[in-house]
Design a protein around this motif. Structure first.
Motif, PDB file in Angstrom:
ATOM      1  N   ALA A 351       2.736  -2.672  -5.683  1.00  0.00           N
ATOM      2  CA  ALA A 351       2.152  -1.746  -4.703  1.00  0.00           C
ATOM      3  C   ALA A 351       1.682  -2.468  -3.443  1.00  0.00           C
ATOM      4  O   ALA A 351       1.942  -2.022  -2.325  1.00  0.00           O
ATOM      5  CB  ALA A 351       0.991  -0.989  -5.341  1.00  0.00           C
ATOM      6  N   MET A 355       3.438  -1.654   0.104  1.00  0.00           N
ATOM      7  CA  MET A 355       2.662  -0.915   1.101  1.00  0.00           C
ATOM      8  C   MET A 355       2.439  -1.767   2.341  1.00  0.00           C
ATOM      9  O   MET A 355       2.474  -1.269   3.473  1.00  0.00           O
ATOM     10  CB  MET A 355       1.313  -0.474   0.525  1.00  0.00           C
ATOM     11  CG  MET A 355       1.369   0.643  -0.494  1.00  0.00           C
ATOM     12  SD  MET A 355       2.512   1.970  -0.129  1.00  0.00           S
ATOM     13  CE  MET A 355       1.876   2.582   1.398  1.00  0.00           C
ATOM     14  N   MET A 359       3.644  -0.453   5.960  1.00  0.00           N
ATOM     15  CA  MET A 359       2.703  -0.238   7.049  1.00  0.00           C
ATOM     16  C   MET A 359       2.990  -1.178   8.207  1.00  0.00           C
ATOM     17  O   MET A 359       2.827  -0.797   9.373  1.00  0.00           O
ATOM     18  CB  MET A 359       1.284  -0.441   6.533  1.00  0.00           C
ATOM     19  CG  MET A 359       0.880   0.676   5.601  1.00  0.00           C
ATOM     20  SD  MET A 359      -0.737   0.381   4.944  1.00  0.00           S
ATOM     21  CE  MET A 359      -1.297   2.043   4.678  1.00  0.00           C
TER      22      MET A 359
ATOM     23  N   ILE B 218      -1.147   5.977   4.063  1.00  0.00           N
ATOM     24  CA  ILE B 218      -2.546   5.740   3.707  1.00  0.00           C
ATOM     25  C   ILE B 218      -2.856   6.389   2.357  1.00  0.00           C
ATOM     26  O   ILE B 218      -3.558   5.815   1.525  1.00  0.00           O
ATOM     27  CB  ILE B 218      -3.469   6.269   4.808  1.00  0.00           C
ATOM     28  CG1 ILE B 218      -3.277   5.421   6.060  1.00  0.00           C
ATOM     29  CG2 ILE B 218      -4.921   6.236   4.374  1.00  0.00           C
ATOM     30  CD1 ILE B 218      -3.925   5.977   7.275  1.00  0.00           C
ATOM     31  N   PHE B 220      -0.651   6.940  -0.027  1.00  0.00           N
ATOM     32  CA  PHE B 220       0.002   6.086  -1.019  1.00  0.00           C
ATOM     33  C   PHE B 220      -0.879   4.876  -1.301  1.00  0.00           C
ATOM     34  O   PHE B 220      -1.064   4.466  -2.445  1.00  0.00           O
ATOM     35  CB  PHE B 220       1.362   5.601  -0.502  1.00  0.00           C
ATOM     36  CG  PHE B 220       2.504   6.508  -0.864  1.00  0.00           C
ATOM     37  CD1 PHE B 220       2.795   6.780  -2.179  1.00  0.00           C
ATOM     38  CD2 PHE B 220       3.310   7.059   0.114  1.00  0.00           C
ATOM     39  CE1 PHE B 220       3.852   7.601  -2.516  1.00  0.00           C
ATOM     40  CE2 PHE B 220       4.360   7.885  -0.205  1.00  0.00           C
ATOM     41  CZ  PHE B 220       4.639   8.157  -1.521  1.00  0.00           C
ATOM     42  N   MET B 221      -1.398   4.284  -0.214  1.00  0.00           N
ATOM     43  CA  MET B 221      -2.208   3.084  -0.365  1.00  0.00           C
ATOM     44  C   MET B 221      -3.462   3.403  -1.181  1.00  0.00           C
ATOM     45  O   MET B 221      -3.800   2.684  -2.126  1.00  0.00           O
ATOM     46  CB  MET B 221      -2.601   2.538   1.006  1.00  0.00           C
ATOM     47  CG  MET B 221      -3.387   1.262   0.947  1.00  0.00           C
ATOM     48  SD  MET B 221      -3.754   0.629   2.573  1.00  0.00           S
ATOM     49  CE  MET B 221      -5.122   1.656   3.024  1.00  0.00           C
ATOM     50  N   THR B 224      -2.315   3.937  -4.892  1.00  0.00           N
ATOM     51  CA  THR B 224      -1.767   2.850  -5.703  1.00  0.00           C
ATOM     52  C   THR B 224      -2.550   1.561  -5.557  1.00  0.00           C
ATOM     53  O   THR B 224      -2.638   0.785  -6.507  1.00  0.00           O
ATOM     54  CB  THR B 224      -0.302   2.580  -5.328  1.00  0.00           C
ATOM     55  OG1 THR B 224      -0.233   2.266  -3.942  1.00  0.00           O
ATOM     56  CG2 THR B 224       0.568   3.764  -5.626  1.00  0.00           C
ATOM     57  N   MET B 225      -3.103   1.291  -4.350  1.00  0.00           N
ATOM     58  CA  MET B 225      -3.741   0.000  -4.154  1.00  0.00           C
ATOM     59  C   MET B 225      -5.233   0.021  -4.454  1.00  0.00           C
ATOM     60  O   MET B 225      -5.773  -0.960  -4.945  1.00  0.00           O
ATOM     61  CB  MET B 225      -3.505  -0.492  -2.726  1.00  0.00           C
ATOM     62  CG  MET B 225      -2.123  -1.076  -2.543  1.00  0.00           C
ATOM     63  SD  MET B 225      -1.711  -1.290  -0.827  1.00  0.00           S
ATOM     64  CE  MET B 225      -2.834  -2.592  -0.376  1.00  0.00           C
TER      65      MET B 225
END
Lengths: 385, 376
Positions: A351, A355, A359, B218, B220-221, B224-225
């Protein structure tokens, strides 16, 4: 002594900033440590090794070679190309539509300006996602099948499998045509420079538009006469249960581009209207007093000043279009987010890396646009004296 | 001697009516519909278009529509009209998601309370707006959360956030966006204009990062993060993750609105405050922010409208907002039919349009009022 130190703004500044650095540093270090522990515990890869692994999934639209044997890295490039494809098609179309609606808003015809107002109000005040789902699910999916396509002449077909445009097939005349077109453009530019210089020197204007049109239309026409057509259009043809040939546009892309274009155009229309209306009325009156007729006044006085106000927000709308194209994920168009932040992330579980890359791409696009805009502003901003 | 002849008229003659073409409907039509050949053509084209489009649409939405039916059978028979019965049947699900039926009064209470407080804040001449602001930004989020989530101590059973859905989640997301974004955005805006380089750099990086990437990434972030960056035991709730993403995202946009207001303010205001001996927090709280924030109310409201429309994206991380609830409702086999989807999307569109257009009108009204004040 102590009180003096506390009240010294410089000392305070250092203390505040030191505190901020400490808090942010603690957050980052703590987060990184947690991420390390969590990722190790869940067996999530920590490097970028997945980049060269075989992806194993297919993508139904790829501009560069791709198969299910390709790597995650190649999937990334396919996604990026598809995102840029939507932007490259969407931005010119939305500019045309947006300016048309914006100018319609300024029309003296009440019905026309009210219709444009209705358009901007409805599209700006409903969510883009709802519009995309509407176009995709409620319009495109319910169209008839290929055999009952909605046809525009014999050239363009629309059905539930997508939009089928005619494809150009290049012929013998193509090189000559291209050479003639290039020569014509160069000649027109040179002529315009000459005309401008002469007008500055002598005050005599030259019919730049007509001559340029003559070059650009005439030279290629001569080339066609001598070397034949540069290309012919070949429409899609029904074979079996589907249309073959032409340029097929998958329904996901048709819905996404249509939704993005109509949505963004509503914002551009408002920008165009505001820009034109912001040009002081005295400017128009002064132009009339100088004896310029309406067309000339618009071209020489109103438009240059309005463009100065229109361009900055216009570029940010272009940027919005690129960012909004990430809604592709909802209609299943394989863009960067759908392929990379969706499928690749799910398969690799990486992830953080995925990501960060996704981004970074959007940030790079944003920064590039900002740089270009700053250059434009530096060149065209009002030089106040 | 003869009587003087008086030539002065004693009674005024009745006025002639104005020429027919200088006033009234005819003149208006001539100026706005038939002013030129092109304009006349446009008018005829639009009238033809309206005659062709509007009556079928109106018939679809009213006369030919199915207004009440126990299931989709009637709608499948009447395919040339909307199926409002579907919306009526699913309205409770669209409003509350899977929130337990016995507890739905709590949602109603929270929504009514929020509406009252927002009305208080947005009505320019309401009394004690500062108190309203404190209630809205401090008391309401806590009270609302307790009421929605439940507290066994108060006799309110806990309702898991997985069951929340529909308009409740849409409003909640937008509200969290505004309640957390506004204070945080003010801080960021002040940070961006700060003279301390580290503070400025941190604010600029934060704002430009969140404004530079799509909202979906954002989300998704956050989804998942975020769970990776906190200790295992703190893993945020599934609904909380997109809310955090939403708050950070909207704070960055809010910061730019507020910064616009700060820049509009005359330097003299800062100098005056400093001359009075106010320190930085007091200068900001008593002099600068009240003026700057008032000036950017229209911008903040427009921002909020955008935020409200962006809440539809949270469904990508598995949260059932209004639009996702609508999509789920389409899957009910009892209500399957060719007209269902168009009806559902049109209804959703009307819902968002009424909300957002109303807010936009309000902000335009405030803008006009403020412009009037500034001119004098």
């Amino acid at each position: 002594m102590n009180a003096a130190l506390i009240n010294d703004p410089r000392v305070r500044g250092f203390v505040y900033q030191g505190l901020l650095v400490a808090v942010l540093g603690a957050l980052i270090v703590g987060g990184a440590y947690n991420a390390y522990v969590n990722m190790a515990a869940r067996g999530i890869p920590m490097g970028f090794g997945f980049w060269d692994e075989v992806a194993g999934f297919d993508i139904n639209l790829h501009l560069i070679p791709y198969s299910d044997l390709s790597t995650y890295g190649q999937a990334f490039w396919v996604g990026l190309a598809n995102t840029l494809l939507v932007a490259a098609i969407g931005i010119p179309l939305t500019t045309l539509l947006g300016f048309a609606v914006g100018i319609a808003r300024l029309s003296p015809n009440w019905l026309l300006s009210r219709s444009a107002l209705l358009y901007t109000n409805v599209l700006r005040n409903t969510p883009l996602l709802l519009q995309l789902l509407f176009w995709y699910n409620a319009v495109l999916k319910t169209l008839p099948g290929p055999r009952q396509s909605i046809a525009l002449g014999d050239w363009i077909f629309l059905n539930n499998r997508g939009l089928f445009l005619p494809a150009p097939v290049f012929r013998a005349g193509a090189p000559g045509f291209a050479a003639a077109l290039a020569t014509a453009v160069v000649a027109a530019l040179l002529y315009r420079r000459w005309a401008r210089r002469r007008q500055e020197r002598t005050g005599r204007p030259a019919p730049v538009g007509w001559v340029a049109a003559g070059f650009v239309l005439g030279l290629p026409a001569i080339a066609i006469l001598f070397a034949g057509l540069p290309f012919t259009l070949e429409a899609a043809r029904l074979s079996g249960f589907n249309l073959r040939g032409g340029i097929p546009v998958i329904p996901e892309m048709a819905a996404l581009v249509f939704g993005l274009v109509t949505f963004t155009a509503a914002f551009i229309a408002e920008i165009v209207r505001a820009g034109v209306q912001a040009v002081a009325h005295g400017q128009v009156e002064a132009a009339a007093a100088l004896g310029l007729h309406r067309g000339l006044a618009n071209r020489l006085v109103v438009v240059p000043q309005a463009m100065r106000l229109i361009v900055p927000p216009l570029t940010s709308q272009y940027l919005n279009l690129v960012k909004n194209s990430s809604l592709a994920v909802f209609v299943g168009y394989p863009d960067l987010v759908q392929i990379f932040a969706g499928t690749v992330l799910n398969q690799t579980q990486a992830a953080v890396q995925v990501m960060a890359i996704t981004m970074a791409v959007y940030l790079a696009i944003s920064i590039a646009v900002a740089v270009v805009l700053n250059l434009y502003n530096a060149r065209y901003a009002l030089k106040e004296r | 001697m003869t009587d003087a002849v008086v030539f002065v008229r004693e009674r005024s003659e009745p006025l002639d009516p104005p020429p027919t073409l200088s006033g009234g409907a005819l003149a208006w039509g001539r100026a706005n519909l038939f002013s030129s050949f092109g304009s006349t053509l446009t008018t005829f084209a639009f009238v033809a278009l309206a005659l062709w489009l509007v009556p079928p649409l109106v018939r679809w939405a009213t006369v030919d529509a199915v207004w009440s039916a126990p299931d989709g059978a009637l709608c499948r028979q009447h395919q040339d009209g909307a199926c409002w019965a579907f919306v009526a049947a699913k309205l409770d699900y669209l409003r509350f998601g899977s929130y337990p039926i016995a507890e739905r009064w709590r949602v109603d209470a929270v929504e009514a309370l929020g509406a009252a407080l927002i009305g208080w804040l947005l009505w320019p001449s309401a009394p004690k707006r500062a108190l309203g602001a404190v209630l809205f930004f401090v008391v309401y989020p806590v009270a609302g959360f307790i009421l929605l989530r439940g507290a066994p101590v108060l006799g309110l059973p806990v309702v898991d956030t997985l069951l929340w859905g529909g308009i409740l989640v849409s409003l909640l997301t937008a509200l969290v966006g505004i309640v957390f974004a506004l204070p945080f955005g003010v801080l960021l805006a002040l940070g961006r204009r700060s003279e301390l380089p580290v503070v400025r750099l941190a604010s600029v990086l934060f704002i430009e990062f969140f404004r530079g990437v799509p909202f979906i990434t954002i989300l998704f972030m956050a989804n998942t993060m975020l769970p990776l960056f906190v200790p295992e035991a703190w893993t945020p709730d599934r609904l909380l993750r997109p809310l955090i993403g939403m708050a950070l995202f909207s704070a960055a946009y809010m910061a730019e609105e507020v910064r616009g207001g700060l820049q509009l303010l005359n330097r003299g205001q800062y100098e005056g405050a400093m001359a009075l001996g106010l320190n930085y927090p007091r200068m900001m709280a008593l002099v600068i922010l009240p003026q700057a924030l008032t000036m950017v109310i229209p911008g903040i409201v427009n921002n909020f409208v955008g935020l409200f429309m962006d809440t539809t994206l949270v469904s990508i991380v598995g949260v059932t907002d209004f639009l996702e609830a609508m999509n789920n409702a389409f899957k009910d086999p009892a209500w399957s039919g060719p007209t269902i989807m168009a009806t559902g999307y049109v209804f959703a569109g009307l819902f968002y349009f009424v909300f957002c257009w109303g807010m936009a009108r309000y902000s335009a009204h405030v803008e006009r009022t403020l412009a009037k004040g500034r001119r004098t």
